[in-house]
Write a protein that holds these residues in place. Sequence first.
Motif, short mmCIF file in Angstrom:
data_model
loop_
_atom_site.label_atom_id
_atom_site.label_comp_id
_atom_site.label_asym_id
_atom_site.label_seq_id
_atom_site.Cartn_x
_atom_site.Cartn_y
_atom_site.Cartn_z
N LYS A 1 -9.94 65.22 -3.55
CA LYS A 1 -9.68 66.20 -2.50
C LYS A 1 -8.27 66.77 -2.64
CE LYS A 1 -12.82 64.18 0.86
NZ LYS A 1 -12.96 63.54 2.16
N ILE A 2 -8.11 68.02 -2.27
CA ILE A 2 -6.81 68.68 -2.31
C ILE A 2 -6.25 68.73 -0.89
CG2 ILE A 2 -5.61 70.85 -2.80
CD1 ILE A 2 -7.80 71.45 -4.85
N ASN A 3 -5.00 68.34 -0.74
CA ASN A 3 -4.33 68.40 0.55
C ASN A 3 -3.77 69.81 0.71
OD1 ASN A 3 -3.07 67.83 2.93
ND2 ASN A 3 -1.41 66.66 2.01
N ILE A 4 -4.30 70.58 1.64
CA ILE A 4 -3.88 71.96 1.86
C ILE A 4 -3.07 72.03 3.14
CG2 ILE A 4 -4.67 74.32 2.28
CD1 ILE A 4 -7.18 73.59 0.65
N GLU A 5 -1.90 72.67 3.05
CA GLU A 5 -1.04 72.84 4.21
C GLU A 5 -0.94 74.31 4.58
OE1 GLU A 5 2.74 71.07 3.40
OE2 GLU A 5 1.89 69.08 3.11
N MET A 6 -0.68 74.59 5.87
CA MET A 6 -0.55 75.96 6.35
C MET A 6 0.57 76.02 7.38
SD MET A 6 -3.38 78.44 8.20
CE MET A 6 -4.66 77.81 7.16
N ASP A 7 1.50 76.97 7.19
CA ASP A 7 2.56 77.11 8.19
C ASP A 7 2.04 77.90 9.39
OD1 ASP A 7 2.88 79.95 7.74
OD2 ASP A 7 4.10 79.48 5.98
N ASP A 8 2.81 77.88 10.48
CA ASP A 8 2.38 78.51 11.73
C ASP A 8 2.15 80.01 11.59
OD1 ASP A 8 2.44 76.08 12.98
OD2 ASP A 8 4.40 76.39 13.92
#
Length: 104
Positions: free
Chosen positions: A11-18
């Motif tokens: 699995k890929i850990n995906i981050e998103m800023d506000d």
Amino acid sequence: MSDQKPNEEGKINIEMDDKTAEGIYSNLAIINHSVSEFVVDFISVMPGQPKAKVKSRIILTPQHAKRLVKALADNVHRFEKSHGDIKDYDQPTIPLNFGPTGEA
């Protein structure tokens, strides 16, 4: 050999800023392509406004463009199965002008 372990089950850990999470509204997409890429410009056209700006440009490989088409089709199908058909209203033709035109 490396001691690094891959994420669980690949699995890929995906981050998103506000700011990105807020999204960008678009009611027009213009798609162009070359041999090596697809370019999708997302635009917000407002009634009565003579100008509209490209809000976001996404550049995809042909393989990713094909995957996107399949994913969108699948999601539209699931949406319509849950909520009924999406009505496709006739849209007026919008004359488009991307900057100055060339003259010979």
